[in-house]
Design an enzyme around this catalytic site. Structure first.
Site, PDB file in Angstrom:
ATOM      1  N   ASP A  86      25.636 127.772  48.350  1.00 55.11           N
ATOM      2  CA  ASP A  86      25.880 126.780  48.081  1.00 55.11           C
ATOM      3  C   ASP A  86      25.900 125.896  48.513  1.00 55.11           C
ATOM      4  O   ASP A  86      26.597 126.340  49.517  1.00 55.11           O
ATOM      5  CB  ASP A  86      26.493 126.339  46.842  1.00 55.11           C
ATOM      6  CG  ASP A  86      26.686 125.000  46.116  1.00 55.11           C
ATOM      7  OD1 ASP A  86      25.505 124.891  46.215  1.00 55.11           O
ATOM      8  OD2 ASP A  86      27.954 124.414  46.115  1.00 55.11           O
ATOM      9  N   SER A  87      25.537 124.267  49.355  1.00 53.56           N
ATOM     10  CA  SER A  87      26.245 123.632  49.800  1.00 53.56           C
ATOM     11  C   SER A  87      27.418 123.416  49.839  1.00 53.56           C
ATOM     12  O   SER A  87      27.422 122.565  50.742  1.00 53.56           O
ATOM     13  CB  SER A  87      25.202 122.234  49.559  1.00 53.56           C
ATOM     14  OG  SER A  87      25.921 121.716  48.196  1.00 53.56           O
ATOM     15  N   CYS A 105      22.032 120.590  38.249  1.00 53.91           N
ATOM     16  CA  CYS A 105      23.222 120.503  39.512  1.00 53.91           C
ATOM     17  C   CYS A 105      24.603 121.573  39.147  1.00 53.91           C
ATOM     18  O   CYS A 105      25.094 121.407  38.170  1.00 53.91           O
ATOM     19  CB  CYS A 105      23.264 118.837  39.591  1.00 53.91           C
ATOM     20  SG  CYS A 105      24.720 118.945  41.502  1.00 53.91           S
ATOM     21  N   GLU A 142      33.940 117.143  42.923  1.00 51.45           N
ATOM     22  CA  GLU A 142      34.633 117.549  43.816  1.00 51.45           C
ATOM     23  C   GLU A 142      36.286 116.441  43.611  1.00 51.45           C
ATOM     24  O   GLU A 142      36.968 117.238  44.307  1.00 51.45           O
ATOM     25  CB  GLU A 142      33.853 116.941  45.131  1.00 51.45           C
ATOM     26  CG  GLU A 142      32.459 117.761  44.859  1.00 51.45           C
ATOM     27  CD  GLU A 142      32.132 118.412  46.852  1.00 51.45           C
ATOM     28  OE1 GLU A 142      33.089 118.165  47.340  1.00 51.45           O
ATOM     29  OE2 GLU A 142      31.708 119.550  45.935  1.00 51.45           O
ATOM     30  N   CYS A 144      22.077 127.143  43.827  1.00 50.06           N
ATOM     31  CA  CYS A 144      22.387 125.113  44.420  1.00 50.06           C
ATOM     32  C   CYS A 144      20.244 124.486  44.352  1.00 50.06           C
ATOM     33  O   CYS A 144      19.670 125.169  44.484  1.00 50.06           O
ATOM     34  CB  CYS A 144      22.424 125.052  46.183  1.00 50.06           C
ATOM     35  SG  CYS A 144      22.496 123.239  46.327  1.00 50.06           S
ATOM     36  N   HIS A 196      27.467 121.399  39.932  1.00 54.19           N
ATOM     37  CA  HIS A 196      28.662 120.653  39.607  1.00 54.19           C
ATOM     38  C   HIS A 196      28.734 120.832  37.895  1.00 54.19           C
ATOM     39  O   HIS A 196      29.379 120.157  37.958  1.00 54.19           O
ATOM     40  CB  HIS A 196      28.826 119.581  40.093  1.00 54.19           C
ATOM     41  CG  HIS A 196      29.214 119.520  41.640  1.00 54.19           C
ATOM     42  ND1 HIS A 196      28.460 120.537  41.909  1.00 54.19           N
ATOM     43  CD2 HIS A 196      30.087 119.527  42.263  1.00 54.19           C
ATOM     44  CE1 HIS A 196      28.400 120.616  44.117  1.00 54.19           C
ATOM     45  NE2 HIS A 196      29.632 120.290  43.793  1.00 54.19           N
ATOM     46  N   THR A 203      19.980 121.908  45.226  1.00 60.88           N
ATOM     47  CA  THR A 203      18.780 121.271  45.771  1.00 60.88           C
ATOM     48  C   THR A 203      18.162 122.191  46.530  1.00 60.88           C
ATOM     49  O   THR A 203      17.114 121.729  47.447  1.00 60.88           O
ATOM     50  CB  THR A 203      20.340 120.603  46.676  1.00 60.88           C
ATOM     51  OG1 THR A 203      20.938 119.920  45.258  1.00 60.88           O
ATOM     52  CG2 THR A 203      19.103 119.522  47.114  1.00 60.88           C
ATOM     53  N   TYR A 209      23.934 117.919  49.934  1.00 62.98           N
ATOM     54  CA  TYR A 209      22.999 118.213  50.020  1.00 62.98           C
ATOM     55  C   TYR A 209      21.861 117.406  49.780  1.00 62.98           C
ATOM     56  O   TYR A 209      20.853 116.813  49.542  1.00 62.98           O
ATOM     57  CB  TYR A 209      21.905 119.442  50.221  1.00 62.98           C
ATOM     58  CG  TYR A 209      22.700 120.342  50.882  1.00 62.98           C
ATOM     59  CD1 TYR A 209      24.016 120.121  52.305  1.00 62.98           C
ATOM     60  CD2 TYR A 209      22.213 121.934  50.818  1.00 62.98           C
ATOM     61  CE1 TYR A 209      23.928 121.208  53.063  1.00 62.98           C
ATOM     62  CE2 TYR A 209      22.460 123.368  52.223  1.00 62.98           C
ATOM     63  CZ  TYR A 209      22.551 122.910  52.799  1.00 62.98           C
ATOM     64  OH  TYR A 209      23.381 123.786  53.672  1.00 62.98           O
TER      65      TYR A 209
END
Ligand code: DGL
Length: 277
Positions: A12-13, A195, A161, A75, A197, A77, A44
């Protein structure tokens, strides 16, 4: 070809792929996992196609260099912007072309037709994923009659985050994007959290949606799809080690990774910093 058994690579990013890892480990606790977060270069989500592709390819090569025969791009993206090129252009030219890279978009959309009664669905994702239109393109291939609307939510990743996903401040941005999505089409009855998150915002998202709207959090679908993949690809399954361990690598400092990873994991972990280039 490597004969030694090795872990499944999860890339993952940054931290978000930990939500996918959690679900995969619930379904398949017996395997070993090597998680790589490119935290030093994340997010990203608003980066260009070229950069996301370049960074993702570097990360995949790094996980291959650790022996992983199978890498999951946990991820959206990276799956949206890099997976196809890696699978079609890069993998066949590599030293061992039998290694595999899989993404999170396809497993997520495979079930949406079943969930939607109105056949109008919404996608919430980063700017990068929305800009690639990967979700509507892939949905169009499987279910051409589904009506798909997308909404980019650039503030949602930083909210998670920074540990603000439960705070009253988060309500503003959650509501803003849900209203924007639903105002495009009031018949939407299924919304994909596209996504990594966003599952942490699920409770808030639920609060601002009509009760008939299904929320699709992708982790469980990615996990069952991976399990099914390994049942269908016994040759790959045989290459995987099964000690039930997870090792964490990050391009950020170990202590920083461990601190923020605690938002996503219910256990204390150790991490190792690595350089990818
Ligand atoms: N992991 C990314 C995704 O699922 C979100 C974080 C980022 O923008 O790097 O799209």
């Amino acid at each position: 070809m490597l004969s030694q058994k090795a872990p499944i690579g999860i890339f993952d990013s940054g931290y978000g792929g930990l939500t996918i890892l959690n679900e995969i480990r619930k379904v398949m606790p017996q395997y070993d996992y090597l998680y790589l977060g490119d935290n030093a270069r994340s997010p990203y989500g608003s980066r260009s196609f070229e950069i996301v592709y370049k960074f993702t390819l570097q990360a995949v090569k790094k996980l291959f260099s650790f022996g992983c025969p199978l890498v999951i791009l946990a991820c959206n993206t990276a799956s949206a912007k890099a997976l196809r090129s890696i699978q079609q252009q890069d993998l066949p030219l590599m030293e061992d072309p039998t290694r595999r890279v899989l993404g999170v978009i396809r497993p997520t959309i495979e079930i949406i037709d079943q969930l939607s009664s109105t056949k109008h669905v919404g996608i919430l994702a980063t700017e990068g994923t929305v800009g690639s239109h990967s979700y509507p393109i892939e949905i169009g291939k499987l279910f051409p009659s589904l009506v798909v609307h997308e909404e980019a939510c650039p503030m949602w990743v930083p909210l998670v985050e920074n540990g603000e996903y439960n705070s009253p401040g988060a309500d503003f941005f959650v509501r803003k994007h849900l209203e924007a999505l639903l105002s495009k089409d009031r018949a939407i009855d299924t919304i994909v959290l596209g996504c990594t998150h966003y599952p942490l915002l699920r409770e808030k998202i639920q609060q601002y949606l009509p009760s008939f709207v299904h929320i699709v959090a992708q982790g469980e679908y990615v996990a069952t799809s991976l399990k099914d993949y390994l049942l269908r690809h016994r040759d790959m399954e045989q290459r995987l080690s099964k000690e039930g361990t997870t090792r964490y690598l990050s391009t950020e400092q170990e202590s920083k990774f461990v601190e923020k990873a605690s938002v996503f994991l219910q256990e204390s972990i150790l991490a190792e910093q690595i350089i990818i280039d």
